[in-house]
Every structure is written in structure tokens, then in C-alpha cells.
Design a protein around this motif. Structure first.
Motif, PDB file in Angstrom:
ATOM      1  N   ASP A  65       0.816  -1.221   0.000  1.00 44.65           N
ATOM      2  CA  ASP A  65       0.000   0.000   0.000  1.00 44.65           C
ATOM      3  C   ASP A  65       0.850   1.271   0.000  1.00 44.65           C
ATOM      4  O   ASP A  65       0.589   2.193  -0.767  1.00 44.65           O
ATOM      5  N   PHE A  66       1.843   1.329   0.857  1.00 49.92           N
ATOM      6  CA  PHE A  66       2.671   2.538   0.937  1.00 49.92           C
ATOM      7  C   PHE A  66       3.538   2.703  -0.305  1.00 49.92           C
ATOM      8  O   PHE A  66       3.524   3.745  -0.955  1.00 49.92           O
ATOM      9  N   TRP A  67       4.290   1.667  -0.647  1.00 48.37           N
ATOM     10  CA  TRP A  67       5.293   1.772  -1.706  1.00 48.37           C
ATOM     11  C   TRP A  67       4.688   1.996  -3.089  1.00 48.37           C
ATOM     12  O   TRP A  67       5.320   2.581  -3.959  1.00 48.37           O
ATOM     13  N   LYS A  80       8.974  14.651   2.771  1.00 43.21           N
ATOM     14  CA  LYS A  80      10.275  14.602   2.105  1.00 43.21           C
ATOM     15  C   LYS A  80      10.102  14.364   0.611  1.00 43.21           C
ATOM     16  O   LYS A  80       9.360  13.467   0.195  1.00 43.21           O
ATOM     17  N   ALA A  81      10.805  15.148  -0.175  1.00 39.76           N
ATOM     18  CA  ALA A  81      10.737  15.015  -1.636  1.00 39.76           C
ATOM     19  C   ALA A  81      11.183  13.629  -2.082  1.00 39.76           C
ATOM     20  O   ALA A  81      10.644  13.082  -3.048  1.00 39.76           O
ATOM     21  N   TYR A  82      12.131  13.022  -1.361  1.00 45.53           N
ATOM     22  CA  TYR A  82      12.619  11.691  -1.722  1.00 45.53           C
ATOM     23  C   TYR A  82      11.473  10.688  -1.762  1.00 45.53           C
ATOM     24  O   TYR A  82      11.334   9.914  -2.706  1.00 45.53           O
ATOM     25  N   TRP A  83      10.647  10.660  -0.691  1.00 47.56           N
ATOM     26  CA  TRP A  83       9.559   9.688  -0.611  1.00 47.56           C
ATOM     27  C   TRP A  83       8.471   9.984  -1.629  1.00 47.56           C
ATOM     28  O   TRP A  83       7.916   9.072  -2.239  1.00 47.56           O
ATOM     29  N   LYS A  84       8.185  11.251  -1.815  1.00 44.48           N
ATOM     30  CA  LYS A  84       7.192  11.655  -2.805  1.00 44.48           C
ATOM     31  C   LYS A  84       7.624  11.162  -4.188  1.00 44.48           C
ATOM     32  O   LYS A  84       6.854  10.536  -4.911  1.00 44.48           O
ATOM     33  N   ASN A  85       8.866  11.432  -4.539  1.00 47.92           N
ATOM     34  CA  ASN A  85       9.393  10.995  -5.840  1.00 47.92           C
ATOM     35  C   ASN A  85       9.423   9.472  -5.954  1.00 47.92           C
ATOM     36  O   ASN A  85       9.092   8.917  -7.002  1.00 47.92           O
ATOM     37  N   LYS A  86       9.822   8.804  -4.884  1.00 46.53           N
ATOM     38  CA  LYS A  86       9.906   7.342  -4.881  1.00 46.53           C
ATOM     39  C   LYS A  86       8.540   6.720  -5.167  1.00 46.53           C
ATOM     40  O   LYS A  86       8.394   5.857  -6.041  1.00 46.53           O
ATOM     41  N   ILE A  87       7.533   7.144  -4.432  1.00 47.53           N
ATOM     42  CA  ILE A  87       6.192   6.569  -4.588  1.00 47.53           C
ATOM     43  C   ILE A  87       5.611   6.917  -5.952  1.00 47.53           C
ATOM     44  O   ILE A  87       5.059   6.047  -6.641  1.00 47.53           O
ATOM     45  N   GLU A  88       5.747   8.160  -6.376  1.00 47.27           N
ATOM     46  CA  GLU A  88       5.197   8.561  -7.675  1.00 47.27           C
ATOM     47  C   GLU A  88       5.898   7.851  -8.829  1.00 47.27           C
ATOM     48  O   GLU A  88       5.264   7.480  -9.815  1.00 47.27           O
ATOM     49  N   THR A  89       7.192   7.634  -8.699  1.00 45.25           N
ATOM     50  CA  THR A  89       7.930   6.880  -9.721  1.00 45.25           C
ATOM     51  C   THR A  89       7.452   5.429  -9.759  1.00 45.25           C
ATOM     52  O   THR A  89       7.267   4.860 -10.837  1.00 45.25           O
TER      53      THR A  89
END
Length: 136
Positions: A65-67, A80-89
Motif C-alpha cells: 500500500d505505501f510503496w 520529504k521530496a525523496y519519498w514523494k518521488n519514490k512513490i510517484e515513480t
């Protein structure tokens, strides 16, 4: 929000997150075994599905669900931009891979972590329905 761990500790914590033999993958394995499906777990193929039913050309993904962004656009975004980018990618990649596999003649089933944990029969019914569709 500030991370409660040091950079080194966060790196160690993240290194413990598995991509294979996760609890949801093992639940799917049990479900497929219970309905006597011939499947391959973690096949070496385009898109890296968690399971394939080769005879029916069905690819199955078990998405956390999260990832993988369950209801991502309805929830508060990570600070954090890192997590936002990670999930959206991850979400973009999931759509792209599903589209590409379908173009190659595969049926793609994606199951959310919460469904695998709480709605086993719904997941099994979707698999059985897809198997039936592919037989015709």
C-alpha cells in the motif's frame, strides 16, 4: 518532519526491507497453491511480476500500500521530496509495465496489500475469474 534516525541508521532500516518473500507474497503463494494453480514465483521476465501463471499468460503483482501509492492522491503527501518521488515513480512504473505486458498478450492482475491481508476470498475470486476468461 525530521527523521528520528541518523542517516546511517535509516540506511540500515531501509536495507532490511525485502522485495522478495514478503508477507503478502507468501499469502499469494498460499492462495495460488490452495486453488491448485501452476505458477512461477519471481520469474525472470519483463516487468518482474511476483507470480505468473504461464499456461494462461497471467502476471500477478502484489503491491504494498505505501510503496505503490494506494489512495496516494487522497492522502497527505510525504513531507520529504525523496519519498514523494519514490512513490510517484513506482506508480508510473506500475502503469507502464502493466500496459507493456498487456501489449505482449498478458493479463495483469494487481493486488493491494490490504486486500491480500483482509480479503483473501475476493483475491482468489479475481484470479479464478481471470483463469476462466483466459480458457475461452
Amino acid at each position: 518532519m525530521t527523521d528520528i534516525f541518523s542517516k546511517e541508521k535509516r540506511s540500515w532500516v531501509m536495507s532490511r526491507i525485502r522485495s522478495k518473500n514478503t508477507s503478502i507474497d507468501l499469502k499469494m503463494k498460499d492462495m495460488l497453491s490452495a486453488i491448485n494453480c501452476n505458477f512461477t514465483m519471481y520469474p525472470k521476465m519483463h516487468g518482474n511480476p511476483d507470480f505468473v501463471l504461464d499456461e494462461k499468460k497471467i502476471a500477478i503483482f502484489c503491491d504494498g500500500d505505501f510503496w505503490h501509492g494506494y489512495r496516494y492522491f487522497e492522502k497527505k503527501k510525504p513531507a520529504k521530496a525523496y519519498w514523494k518521488n519514490k512513490i510517484e515513480t513506482n506508480m508510473k512504473r506500475d502503469k507502464k509495465i502493466s500496459r507493456e505486458l498487456r501489449k505482449e498478450g498478458w493479463s495483469v492482475l494487481r493486488f493491494w496489500e490490504h486486500d491480500l491481508n483482509k480479503r483473501n476470498q475476493v483475491c482468489i475470486n479475481k484470479i479464478l475469474k481471470k483463469i476462466h476468461e483466459r480458457q475461452q
